[in-house]
Every structure is written in C-alpha cells, then in structure tokens.
Design an enzyme around this catalytic site. Structure first.
Site, PDB file in Angstrom:
ATOM      1  N   THR A   1      -0.725  -4.412  -2.853  1.00  0.00           N
ATOM      2  CA  THR A   1      -1.250  -4.878  -1.640  1.00  0.00           C
ATOM      3  C   THR A   1      -2.680  -5.098  -1.645  1.00  0.00           C
ATOM      4  O   THR A   1      -3.043  -6.066  -1.219  1.00  0.00           O
ATOM      5  CB  THR A   1      -0.849  -3.872  -0.666  1.00  0.00           C
ATOM      6  OG1 THR A   1       0.839  -4.093  -0.520  1.00  0.00           O
ATOM      7  CG2 THR A   1      -1.351  -4.637   0.944  1.00  0.00           C
TER       8      THR A   1
ATOM      9  N   ASN B   1      -4.254   0.236  -4.452  1.00  0.00           N
ATOM     10  CA  ASN B   1      -4.355   0.595  -3.002  1.00  0.00           C
ATOM     11  C   ASN B   1      -5.200   1.982  -3.136  1.00  0.00           C
ATOM     12  O   ASN B   1      -5.967   2.066  -2.168  1.00  0.00           O
ATOM     13  CB  ASN B   1      -3.081   0.864  -2.646  1.00  0.00           C
ATOM     14  CG  ASN B   1      -2.034  -0.512  -2.621  1.00  0.00           C
ATOM     15  OD1 ASN B   1      -2.682  -1.450  -2.179  1.00  0.00           O
ATOM     16  ND2 ASN B   1      -0.975  -0.382  -2.711  1.00  0.00           N
TER      17      ASN B   1
ATOM     18  N   LYS C   1      -0.734  -2.809   8.276  1.00  0.00           N
ATOM     19  CA  LYS C   1      -1.351  -1.912   7.364  1.00  0.00           C
ATOM     20  C   LYS C   1      -3.021  -2.227   7.561  1.00  0.00           C
ATOM     21  O   LYS C   1      -3.297  -3.233   7.593  1.00  0.00           O
ATOM     22  CB  LYS C   1      -1.130  -2.362   5.821  1.00  0.00           C
ATOM     23  CG  LYS C   1       0.525  -2.036   5.216  1.00  0.00           C
ATOM     24  CD  LYS C   1       0.757  -2.333   4.001  1.00  0.00           C
ATOM     25  CE  LYS C   1       1.851  -2.316   3.477  1.00  0.00           C
ATOM     26  NZ  LYS C   1       2.248  -2.292   2.118  1.00  0.00           N
ATOM     27  N   ASP C   2      -3.651  -1.141   7.390  1.00  0.00           N
ATOM     28  CA  ASP C   2      -5.237  -1.286   7.406  1.00  0.00           C
ATOM     29  C   ASP C   2      -5.632  -2.227   6.502  1.00  0.00           C
ATOM     30  O   ASP C   2      -6.614  -2.918   6.702  1.00  0.00           O
ATOM     31  CB  ASP C   2      -5.846   0.133   7.364  1.00  0.00           C
ATOM     32  CG  ASP C   2      -5.222   1.072   6.408  1.00  0.00           C
ATOM     33  OD1 ASP C   2      -4.922   0.468   4.998  1.00  0.00           O
ATOM     34  OD2 ASP C   2      -5.178   2.338   6.343  1.00  0.00           O
ATOM     35  N   ARG C   3      -5.328  -1.996   5.131  1.00  0.00           N
ATOM     36  CA  ARG C   3      -5.899  -2.871   4.267  1.00  0.00           C
ATOM     37  C   ARG C   3      -5.389  -4.412   4.381  1.00  0.00           C
ATOM     38  O   ARG C   3      -6.173  -5.206   3.766  1.00  0.00           O
ATOM     39  CB  ARG C   3      -5.431  -2.369   2.630  1.00  0.00           C
ATOM     40  CG  ARG C   3      -3.905  -2.306   2.486  1.00  0.00           C
ATOM     41  CD  ARG C   3      -3.528  -1.547   1.248  1.00  0.00           C
ATOM     42  NE  ARG C   3      -2.120  -1.101   0.831  1.00  0.00           N
ATOM     43  CZ  ARG C   3      -1.480  -0.198   1.456  1.00  0.00           C
ATOM     44  NH1 ARG C   3      -1.989   0.950   1.991  1.00  0.00           N
ATOM     45  NH2 ARG C   3      -0.318  -0.019   0.958  1.00  0.00           N
TER      46      ARG C   3
ATOM     47  N   ASP D   1       7.358  -5.493   3.073  1.00  0.00           N
ATOM     48  CA  ASP D   1       7.191  -4.760   2.209  1.00  0.00           C
ATOM     49  C   ASP D   1       7.703  -3.398   2.330  1.00  0.00           C
ATOM     50  O   ASP D   1       8.444  -2.871   1.491  1.00  0.00           O
ATOM     51  CB  ASP D   1       5.602  -4.478   1.886  1.00  0.00           C
ATOM     52  CG  ASP D   1       5.371  -3.615   0.440  1.00  0.00           C
ATOM     53  OD1 ASP D   1       5.289  -4.048  -0.384  1.00  0.00           O
ATOM     54  OD2 ASP D   1       4.751  -2.536   0.815  1.00  0.00           O
TER      55      ASP D   1
ATOM     56  N   HIS E   1      10.583  -2.161  -0.147  1.00  0.00           N
ATOM     57  CA  HIS E   1      10.617  -0.693  -1.013  1.00  0.00           C
ATOM     58  C   HIS E   1      11.941   0.158  -0.763  1.00  0.00           C
ATOM     59  O   HIS E   1      12.288   0.693  -1.647  1.00  0.00           O
ATOM     60  CB  HIS E   1       9.427  -0.019  -0.614  1.00  0.00           C
ATOM     61  CG  HIS E   1       8.153  -0.551  -1.388  1.00  0.00           C
ATOM     62  ND1 HIS E   1       8.030  -0.528  -2.705  1.00  0.00           N
ATOM     63  CD2 HIS E   1       6.933  -0.967  -0.878  1.00  0.00           C
ATOM     64  CE1 HIS E   1       6.843  -0.795  -2.926  1.00  0.00           C
ATOM     65  NE2 HIS E   1       6.193  -1.226  -2.133  1.00  0.00           N
TER      66      HIS E   1
ATOM     67  N   HIS F   1       1.993  -9.952  -3.484  1.00  0.00           N
ATOM     68  CA  HIS F   1       2.675  -9.724  -4.724  1.00  0.00           C
ATOM     69  C   HIS F   1       4.293 -10.155  -4.492  1.00  0.00           C
ATOM     70  O   HIS F   1       4.609 -10.266  -3.391  1.00  0.00           O
ATOM     71  CB  HIS F   1       2.430  -8.286  -5.172  1.00  0.00           C
ATOM     72  CG  HIS F   1       2.859  -7.264  -4.025  1.00  0.00           C
ATOM     73  ND1 HIS F   1       4.126  -7.024  -3.668  1.00  0.00           N
ATOM     74  CD2 HIS F   1       1.818  -6.555  -3.368  1.00  0.00           C
ATOM     75  CE1 HIS F   1       4.027  -6.155  -2.703  1.00  0.00           C
ATOM     76  NE2 HIS F   1       2.794  -5.949  -2.294  1.00  0.00           N
TER      77      HIS F   1
ATOM     78  N   HIS G   1       6.559  -2.759  -7.165  1.00  0.00           N
ATOM     79  CA  HIS G   1       5.789  -3.754  -7.710  1.00  0.00           C
ATOM     80  C   HIS G   1       4.862  -3.543  -8.500  1.00  0.00           C
ATOM     81  O   HIS G   1       4.241  -2.095  -8.290  1.00  0.00           O
ATOM     82  CB  HIS G   1       5.548  -4.988  -6.811  1.00  0.00           C
ATOM     83  CG  HIS G   1       4.876  -4.057  -5.765  1.00  0.00           C
ATOM     84  ND1 HIS G   1       3.425  -3.795  -5.512  1.00  0.00           N
ATOM     85  CD2 HIS G   1       5.547  -3.853  -4.369  1.00  0.00           C
ATOM     86  CE1 HIS G   1       3.425  -3.245  -4.299  1.00  0.00           C
ATOM     87  NE2 HIS G   1       4.407  -3.168  -3.635  1.00  0.00           N
TER      88      HIS G   1
END
Length: 536
Positions: free
Chosen positions: A72, A93, A155-157, A296, A300, A344, A476
């Site tokens: 990610t 990550n 997500k923060d990222r 995501d 998962h 991804h 992934h």
C-alpha cells in the site's frame, strides 16, 4: 481606444490561460483493486459508476507496477511521485531499517502530535519519510500555495503520502470512529471536520448491517457464500448477512473498515471537504486525493473470489456514481479531472489453487525466519541473522566480523541454502541488485524497490503463486502480474474517449498529470507520460 482593446485582449488571454487547468483534480486510489474486477463484475455495474469512467474517459487496460514489493505505502507514493521506492524511499508499509537498526512505519513521526485526544498513537504521522515531491506538492508550488490540497483515506498512509509535503490537510480514520490528523498540518482540526466527527456517521452505517446489495443470483461470478477459503469477520462465520451493529458494540469503530461502508463514509467526507473548503470554486486548481481502503481489508479477509468482495465492488460502483453526480453539480461536468488507479492488486487464495491442482503453498514468515536462524547456527555456530522482514535478510555484520568471517562468503552460503527451499524462485545479493544491468525481470523489479540504506543484504522472491500469508483470504507484495496489474483510467476535463492495451507502468501517472496541468514534474519522476490522453 486601441489601449482599451489591448487591455481587453490581455484580460481575455489571462482568463483563457486560467481555464487551461481544471478547477479540481480528484485522484482516486482503490486499495487492492485488480484490473480483472472491472471485467468480471462489469455486467452487474450501473451505467454511471465505473462504466461512466471507462466509456467516457481513457482506460489503460494493461497497466502494471514496475517494482517490488507491491504494498500500500510504496504504491501510493509511486502513483503520486512518478518514481519507485528506490528513489522516494517508501520501501514498504513497515520495515526493518538497516541503518537505524529498528522497525519503522512509513508515516511515523515522533515530532508531531495528534489533533484528537485519545488517539495519540494513531495521530503521530506525517510525510517526513517520503523523499521525493508529489504532483500535489508541485501543484502547490506552481500556484504559489494558493491551491487547496487535501488527502483523505481510512488508512493514514493512504491519505498522507498522496497529499504530499505541502498539503493543507490529510485526514484518516481511527478506532474511535473519528477522522483525525496531526500537528504537521495545523494546530487544530477545522471546525467543519469537528462537526463531521460529531455526527458519528459510522454508527448509522453499522446499524444498517451488511446484507447483499443485489439479488443473490447476481453473484454467480463468485464462489459460494460459505466456502473454506474465507477468513472470519470479527470471529463471525463468513457468510451473509453480517450484524455490523453487534460487531461495533463488541469491538470498536474499526469494524467499519472491513465493510463497504468505509467507502461510503469516505465519500461523505470528500463531499463535505469540497463544500467547506470551497474546492473547485475558482480558476486556481485544487486537488482532492481519495484512497478507498475498505476494499483491501475485505480482500485480505475474504479473498478475490468471495461474494463479499464482489458485493463491495458493486456497492463501490454506486458510491462512485453518486460522487460523480455530486461533482457534476458542485464543480461542473467539464471542470474536474479524475484519475482512478490502485496501489496494488492481489493474489489468488493459495488453498483454492491447491484444491484445483496447482501445486503452490502459503508460507509463514516466522517459519522462514526460524529456518534461516537454524541454518545459521548449524553452519556458523551463531545466529548471524539480525532480522528477516518482507523478502529481506539482514545480517549482523558486527557478529560476522567478530567471528572472522567474510560477509561475501556468508551471503553466498545463505543464498545457496535458500535455493534449497521449495518456495524460492530467485535470491539476490545487495551487490547484484545495485549493479544490475540485467534483463532478469525479477531483478529489475527488485532494484526499483530497493534502497541500500534501508533494505537487507539479501533479497529473495517466492515462486509464482506462493504467498506469505494465512490459508484464508489473500495478500500481495510480489512482482507477478496478479499483484502488479491494476487499472489506470483518466476522465473528465480535456480527456479524450479511448482505450489502450499497450503495457504501461504506474509511474507514468504523475508526469502525465503534471503535463496536463502544465506544472513542474515531481523531482524524481522518470518523466514518461501517457501520451494517449493528450490527443484531442
């Protein structure tokens, strides 16, 4: 009179120049989205969501990530910088940092504080680890910081890395059900963001429960609802309907992440940000970066052949349709530019493949690390492994020197050992990665994702189909097409209709956007553009 004519012409020219950019750019990243989903679920999509983007925009059908690992954070960073982890520095990550000799998280920043009390660890984040500029950074510079740039994600990222170093705001979801940010962006949340959080929209979504969006017979492109390849959702058996209200009561607001409602909640926030920050209201281009993370989490947990993932994409199709209609109304049909891609894709579930006679397996990272340490003790009498982390082997070089061993010989011994494992396809040393001019596609992908100040001294790749994950769901990270093949779609302002099946790479998005906006390219990009979108 002539003077007045020249003034009028000058003003007209300035106005035309301003209109050479869209009022708003919306970058959409769908986490773990396979290009194949747009084909498999197409007959069940509406005409106004994904189909609207594909039929009226420009679709690149054969776009890929050109590096490993396909995770990610590296994915988002590469989309927005136009370069790979070897340049922008976001190599995973979370990773063991070779120079610092400790684990680091992609957006960790101990120097900042959270802006929402009770979420201290979730809020100490910033883009400081990102070494390159982004298209959003270059837009801020090009407009003398007059553009509004906001990144939002579960997500923060997914919010922080696309928004870049100069963003007005990045907002991400936390376990309390609030969207938070850090002191990197300001001293307190905007009033409108506080008001949005007070509405606690996540509760209303949880109260709905998660049932099938369409009649059950619609889902004939997926495996049966109750199958052995799916993981449990908060200890509940993996079949519909899901009692989200009960899950929320027994856990925390994070349960919304693993449901389609995380996507709906994000669009609610996007529409509020556009309204309250006056985005797309004048001739200075603004940029809203949206990353849908729930796809995501669900992928998962349940895998790519589950009814849950199909239902999520059918719902996301409607969510995107509603959002495009909102943009039509608030910004204007010809005034905004959208690009959609993924960070991804994702592998097939290994157990499902095995049950259908493909001889592959799932690998546990703890087993890999344990095997490496056992080999080291048996061969050298000491544990020479500092860390195994995401395909990287880190050596304790001080220990190696103290025992009078040669590091090159040690690496070769481990390389030979790894080749005895049934799951290993290739093993490369740091020297091979950094000096490669090879046509070995795996080595090229690794070199583009490798930073010698952060990655390990050995790097290996699993055989196709093998994954480092549990027996249920999926993951992934590999350089194989099931993880690299993602959509790229451009739509809206000045974008022609069309499609291409030529192979493209994800790092072409950022320079393409820069050229469309007529701004400086991100400082580390390879500068290859998707020329098809410039043809009127």
């Amino acid at each position: 009179m002539k003077k007045l004519i020249w003034i009028a012409f000058f003003l007209f020219s300035i106005h035309n120049q301003a209109q050479e950019r869209p009022k708003l750019v919306v970058g959409i990243v769908v986490d773990q989205m396979k290009m194949e989903f747009l084909y498999r679920f197409q007959s069940d999509f509406s005409e106004n969501g994904f189909k609207r983007l594909m039929n009226n925009g420009y679709t690149f059908h054969n776009a890929h990530y050109n590096f490993m690992p396909t995770y990610t954070a590296p994915g988002h960073a590469s989309v927005y910088t136009g370069t790979t982890p070897s340049m922008h520095g976001i190599v995973s990550n979370e990773w063991f940092h070779r120079t610092l000799k400790k684990q680091v998280y992609c957006t960790d920043d101990a120097s900042v504080s959270t802006l929402v009390s009770g979420t201290e660890t979730e809020g100490k984040m910033s883009p400081k680890n990102l070494q390159s500029t982004t298209i959003t950074d270059e837009l801020k510079l090009a407009t003398n910081f007059k553009s509004k740039v906001i990144g939002i994600s579960i997500k923060d990222r997914g919010a922080i890395l696309p928004a870049g170093h100069f963003a007005d705001w990045a907002f991400w979801y936390c376990k309390t059900g609030e969207f938070i940010s850090s002191s990197f962006y300001g001293t307190k949340l905007p009033t409108w963001m506080d008001d949005f959080n007070k509405e606690k929209k996540y509760i209303a979504y949880a109260d709905k429960g998660w049932s099938l969006f369409k009649p059950k017979e619609t889902y004939n492109e997926s495996l049966p609802d109750d199958n052995p390849y799916e993981g449990k959702l908060y200890q509940k058996m993996p079949f519909f309907p899901y009692n989200m209200k009960e899950m929320l009561e027994n856990n925390d607001a994070g349960v919304i992440r693993v449901s389609p409602y995380g996507n709906d909640l994000l669009v609610d926030l996007a529409e509020r940000a556009i309204e309250k920050e006056d985005m797309g209201k004048d001739d200075i281009t603004d940029f809203l970066a949206i990353s849908f993370s729930s796809t995501d989490y669900i992928g998962h947990t349940f895998g790519p052949r589950s009814i849950e993932i199909q239902d999520t994409y059918l719902r996301l199709d409607q969510t995107i349709a509603n959002f495009l209609a909102h943009l039509d109304k608030t910004v204007g049909k010809n005034n905004y530019l959208v690009f959609l891609t993924a960070d991804h894709a994702g592998a097939e579930n290994v157990t499902h493949l095995k049950d259908n006679n493909y001889q592959v397996n799932n690998i546990y990272y703890k087993t890999v690390e344990s095997d490496l340490k056992d080999f080291s003790k048996a061969t050298f009498g000491e544990d020479l492994i500092l860390k195994y982390d995401s395909f990287n082997v880190f050596f304790d070089k001080e220990m190696i020197r103290s025992k009078g061993l040669n590091l090159t010989d040690v690496k070769q011994s481990f390389k030979d050992y790894l080749y005895t494992k049934e799951y290993v396809k290739r093993v490369y040393t740091e020297e091979e990665i950094l000096t490669s001019s090879s046509n070995d596609e795996l080595l090229v992908a690794i070199s583009k994702g490798y930073d010698p100040t952060q990655n390990g001294e050995l790097y290996f790749v699993y055989k196709p189909g093998y994954v480092e994950y549990s027996a249920t769901g999926t993951t992934h990270g590999s350089p194989y097409t099931y993880d690299t093949h993602v959509p790229i779609i451009f739509y809206g302002w000045n974008i022609p209709k069309g499609e291409s099946h030529d192979k493209k790479v994800i790092t072409q998005i950022a320079p393409t956007i820069s050229q469309l906006l007529k701004i400086t390219l991100p400082n580390s990009t390879s500068s290859e553009v998707l020329s098809e979108v410039f043809k009127k």
